[in-house]
Every structure is written in C-alpha cells, then in structure tokens.
Design an enzyme around this catalytic site. Structure first.
Site, mmCIF file in Angstrom:
data_model
loop_
_atom_site.group_PDB
_atom_site.id
_atom_site.type_symbol
_atom_site.label_atom_id
_atom_site.label_comp_id
_atom_site.label_asym_id
_atom_site.label_seq_id
_atom_site.Cartn_x
_atom_site.Cartn_y
_atom_site.Cartn_z
ATOM 1 N N ASN B 410 67.288 48.083 59.024
ATOM 2 C CA ASN B 410 67.288 46.642 58.805
ATOM 3 C C ASN B 410 66.606 45.891 59.943
ATOM 4 O O ASN B 410 65.429 45.531 59.841
ATOM 5 C CB ASN B 410 68.734 46.152 58.613
ATOM 6 C CG ASN B 410 68.806 44.721 58.130
ATOM 7 O OD1 ASN B 410 67.816 44.001 58.182
ATOM 8 N ND2 ASN B 410 69.957 44.301 57.669
ATOM 9 N N ASP B 411 67.329 45.684 61.036
ATOM 10 C CA ASP B 411 66.801 44.845 62.111
ATOM 11 C C ASP B 411 65.448 45.322 62.645
ATOM 12 O O ASP B 411 64.607 44.514 63.015
ATOM 13 C CB ASP B 411 67.811 44.765 63.260
ATOM 14 C CG ASP B 411 69.080 44.028 62.847
ATOM 15 O OD1 ASP B 411 68.994 43.186 61.927
ATOM 16 O OD2 ASP B 411 70.142 44.303 63.422
#
Lengths: 120, 484
Positions: B410-411
């Site tokens: 994700n990040d």
C-alpha cells in the site's frame, strides 16, 4: 589508563570502523539474512559465559553462568542455522546445488514430470 | 607444558576467528557468496569457542570451579539444542520474531556475564578498576534493555503482544524516568568505584540490582508504544545494542575476540537501522517516540484531493489482462507476507512466463516485515533472484509495463509520496506503480495502510481493485489464467 585498556579501546574502535565499511556495501536484498548473520556473531558472548563458568565458585555464580551459557549457545547455534536456511533459498533456478551435468538433466526431467502431472 | 606458547596460540586463534567474522560478513555482500560467508563466520565462531575451551582446560590446576565443565557442557547442549530445534522448525514467515528471540537471549547472556563478573570483583574485596565498573554497568544496562525489548518485539510480531502501539497516560514520562534511574545508579556505581564517593560494597550490589530492574522495565516500555510495522527497525537497533553489550562484556573479562565481534555487530546493526529508517522515510527518533500509525496524527492530511470512484474488477478480467500482456511487474507487500501467498504468486508468474509474458518482481526495500524479508519469502517459493528487481532498478521500467500487479502493498505505492507535500509520507521513496499502463491491486479492503492515509492510486481510472485475501485472490487468478 593502563596499557591493556588502551589496546582494548584501539581494537574496539578499529573493529567498529571495519564493521561500518563491510556492512555499508551489502544490498537491501540481503539485509534480513545479514541482520540474522550479525545476530549470530554476537553469540560470541558464549566465550565470555564459558570464562565466568570456569571461575564460578559459589552457587549464585554457577546459576548465573549456566543460564548465560544456555542463552549464548542458543544465540550461536540458532542464529547460524536460521541464517543458513534463509541463504539456502537464494539461488538461481537451475543451480540449486553444485550438480553434475547428468544430475542436472535428471532434475530437469523430474521437474518437468511433476509440472506436467500437476497440469494434467 | 609450555604455557606461554599455548597462550600465544590461543590469542592467535582469536585473531583468526575475528578475521573469519569480517570475511564472512563481507561475503554476505552478494547472494552468490552469502551462504559461504555464513559458513566462514560459523567456522570463526567454532575456533573462538574451541580456543576458549583450551584456555580453560589448560589453566594450572584446571578450572577453579569443579562444576565448570558440567555447566558449560550441559549449557551448550541445552541452549544449542533449543536453538537448533527452533531454527529448523520455524516457518520463514515467522523468522523475524525468531531472530528477535535469539537477539534477546544474546543480550541476556551479555548482561549475565557482566553482572556475574561484577559480583565476583566485589566479593574478592579488591579495589575495582574503573574500566571494569564502567564496562560492567554499561554491559548490564544495554544487555537488559535488549533482553526485555527484543522479547516484546518478538511477542508483537508473533501476535502474543498486540502489534498496535500501546501507550498510557504518562507512559513517555515513565520511560524517561526509568532511563534516568538506570543512568543515575550507573553514575553512582562508577563514582563509588572511582573513589569519588564512599559506598559499602553491599550497597553497590543493591544499586546494580536496581539497574537491572530499571533497564529491564525500560526495554518493555520502550518497545510497547512502537507499532508492529516499525518492529524491523527496532529489532535491528536492539541487534546493534547486543553487539555493543557483548563488546562491553569483552572489556569486563578482557577478551579481544568479544570486543572485536561485538563492535562489528554494533556497527552492522547501526548501519542497518539507519538504512531501514531511511527507506521508510522515518527518523530513528520518531520511531522510538512511537505511536505512529494510530491514525489520529495523520487524519488532517489524509485524502487531500482524493476524490473519485474505485473500479472493482473480477479475477477473469485481470486474467485476460495479464495473459495478453507483454510485460508484467508484480509488486509484493506486507499483505502477501501475512497471507503466506509467496508460492501462489510464483505459480502465477510461471504460468504467465509459459505464455511468453515477461515477469519481474519489484521489491521495495521495506517490503514484508523486515528489509529483504520479501526476497527471502520469494526465494523460499523458488523465485529465481535475477527476477527480483530493487526499487532503483525497476522504477524506470514501470512506464513500459502493461500491467503492474500490486499484491498486498500500500504505502510504498502511494503517489502522494511524490506529489503531495502535505502528505505524511511525502519524500518517501516509492515504487512508481502509477506509471504503468494498467494497475491491478489485490487488497482485502479499502482500509488505509500502515501510515493511516488514503492511497490515490486506488482512485486512478487505470487502476482495477481485486478485493480479497492475497492467497485466495491469487488462487482465483491462477485458475482464471489457466482457463484463458
């Protein structure tokens, strides 16, 4: 400061510099195995634990040194084995181990058969 | 027996061991020589331990303690057996917590050596040399912090201790108070041994006990407020601490091989910690202060300009996209590690390769649970390492890729790190997934990642979201690709 301490300090500082130099060249890929490998090296404290066990002349010291030996031995043996398990997996597909040409051919055939049967 | 010759030989053996440690670490530079490097380092360890054994055995009159050999022998068998067993049975996904556990016992051993040596010095009634007391109390403090801190870190990764940051009112005050107490008692002992202040021997021993308690508690309160995803950095830092503690134990018993090996590991751990923190765009200090990832600190910055709709896709859509692509880049992340989907992702990649698709893996430096952990997981699944591309190497290739398949990351794919200066992750090095022609994200839900912020990549019109557990979703994809 006496001579022993000064030479010990010299060794300490130089070893730190060597550590920085050796480590900073390792690619990110190997950081986890490296951490684990470095982790096993500080198991060297086992040597220290052995020396205090050798002079432990009262029950308290004997218990302390016994626990220290157990801890340090676990650090050393476990550390090296788990690092080896990790590194064992870093290999190219066809050079899993140093194999002769025949062995490699057999392995390839075997792999082909397995893959074939899975797909069937 | 000619003792001086033997003493010289033992000292030379220590030097050989130290050289083998350095050579072993150096050979860990490259995957091709790394395994051999580990063996070399293990040989160095065996030489050092054997030399210490010879040293003890050949002392005039043998070891002072009649129980020395039973203690050493039994201890090595029990400890070594435990280490061997756990190291052999551990699953590769659970390996970070095992490394942390080994680190804990190493730190504990260093602390015990220092404590015991100090008690001996006090009991023999001689004046304690200053360097012995300085090294001892430092060894005790560092070793105890490492022991309890690594245990908590290990428990967090194993799920025995909640992974979320644990804080309570005034927790930082308590931590600071404990650190102050440990340092104050340390100073008192050193001053007493230096003869600046007079303290009876029994009182210095009491202070030493208080240092042990304060340092052990400090280790717990230091690690508790730190979130699970920051644990790698913490473990690496504690690993560095253990090395330093071992070096201190080396000063206490005046043994060069302990000093050298400890200093090597201290430096190694420090460098690794810095590299990991850099890759996460965090300072070591902010990690240690803790509480990151709770969401409240970042709520204000989240979602700036992030409007649009999410496009959900099915496994069949994605299978067609993948099967007819020329080039696919797989971006594995934490979610893949948690779901243990490394074998599924390899199976999918091989299916695609059979169809002539060029498949690469883009590995962010902090993908997985530790830096390099993703490489280990994929290697376990027999992914050839030339296919694993590091961030700098793979980023220029995204614009040419037909599909970027993000599995549980994700990040590290959030374009806000490049484009939005108000984002908390602004400036973090990311994989430029958004530059690929198409993006497919396998993810359990729209829940934000560790940093607690939305990912605008998911709102990009060329991004398709395939919701589900990484393992199940990949299994579905494999079947769908076979059917194409």
């Amino acid at each position: 400061m006496d001579e022993t301490l000064l030479s010990a300090l010299t060794v300490f500082v130089l070893a730190i510099l060597v550590g920085f130099e050796v480590i900073s060249k390792v690619p990110a890929t190997l950081h986890t195995p490296l951490m684990s490998g470095a982790n096993s090296i500080h198991g060297i404290v086992l040597v220290g634990a052995m020396f205090i066990a050798a002079v432990a002349d009262d029950p308290l010291s004997q218990v302390l040194s016994f626990v220290a030996v157990v801890f340090a031995a676990m650090n050393v043996v476990g550390g090296y084995v788990v690092t080896d398990r990790m590194l064992q997996m870093f290999r190219r597909r066809d050079t899993a181990r140093p194999a002769t040409a025949t062995e490699r051919g057999t392995a390839a055939t075997a792999a082909g058969t397995t893959a074939g049967s899975t797909r069937a | 027996m000619d003792t001086p010759v033997l003493v010289t030989l033992i000292r030379l053996a220590y030097i050989v061991a130290a050289v083998l440690f350095v050579v072993g670490l150096h050979r860990m530079n490259s995957p091709a020589t790394a395994r051999n490097g580990n063996v070399i380092s293990a040989v160095g360890m065996a030489i050092a331990v054997a030399a210490a054994g010879v040293d003890i055995a050949t002392r005039p009159g043998g070891p002072e303690n009649r129980l020395a050999w039973p203690i050493i022998g039994l201890g090595v068998v029990i400890g070594g057996g435990l280490g061997l067993y756990t190291a052999r049975v551990v699953k590769m996904t659970a390996m970070p917590q095992l490394v942390s556990l080994f680190n804990a016992v190493g730190g504990g051993a260093a602390a015990l050596v220092a404590v015991d040596e100090y008690i001996n010095l006090t009991q023999h009634g001689d004046a304690i040399p200053l360097q012995a007391s300085v090294a001892t109390v430092l060894g005790v403090v560092i070793g105890c912090v490492t022991f309890s801190g690594s245990l908590v870190a290990s428990g967090k990764l194993q799920g025995l201790v909640p992974g979320r940051p644990i804080t309570f009112a005034g927790s930082q005050l308590v931590t600071a108070g404990l650190a102050f107490a440990a340092l104050a008692f340390t100073a008192l002992i050193i001053l007493a041994d230096a003869g600046v202040i007079g303290l009876p021997g029994a009182l210095t021993l009491l202070f030493l006990a208080l240092i042990v308690v304060a340092a052990l508690t400090f280790g717990v309160t230091m690690v508790l407020p730190i979130g699970g995803a920051d644990m790698p950095v913490v473990i690496s830092l504690l690993n560095s601490f253990t090395g330093t503690a071992a070096a201190m134990a080396g000063f206490v018993i005046n043994n060069p091989v302990l000093i050298i090996a400890g200093a090597l590991v201290g430096a190694a751990g420090a460098i690794l910690t810095k590299l990991m923190a850099d890759a996460m765009n965090r300072s070591i200090l902010s990690i240690l202060v803790g509480g990151f990832g709770t969401g409240d600190a970042t709520a204000g910055a989240a979602g700036a300009g992030a409007t649009g709709s999410v496009r959900e896709v099915t496994a069949d859509d994605v299978a067609i996209q993948l099967a007819y692509a020329q080039s696919v880049i797989i971006v594995p992340g934490y979610g893949l590690a948690v779901a243990q989907a490394q074998h599924n992702v390899r199976e999918l990649a091989e299916l695609l390769e059979e169809r002539g698709v060029d498949v690469k893996y883009a590995i962010h430096p902090v993908a997985g649970r530790m830096p390099g952990h993703m490489n280990v997981l994929l290697a376990e699944a027999n992914v050839p390492y030339p296919q694993l591309k590091e961030m700098e190497e793979v980023n220029p290739e995204f614009p040419r890729a037909d599909v970027a398949l993000v599995v549980g990351a994700n990040d590290v794919t959030n374009p806000a790190a490049r484009t939005n200066p108000s984002s908390p992750i602004y400036g973090m090095p990311i994989l430029n997934v958004d530059e690929a022609k198409n993006v497919v994200v396998i993810k359990r839900s729209m829940r934000p990642g560790y940093a607690g912020i939305d990912n605008e990549l998911y709102l990009d019109p060329k991004t398709g979201m395939l919701f589900g557990d990484a393992k199940d979703a990949l299994a579905g994809l494999i079947n769908a690709v076979k059917a194409v």
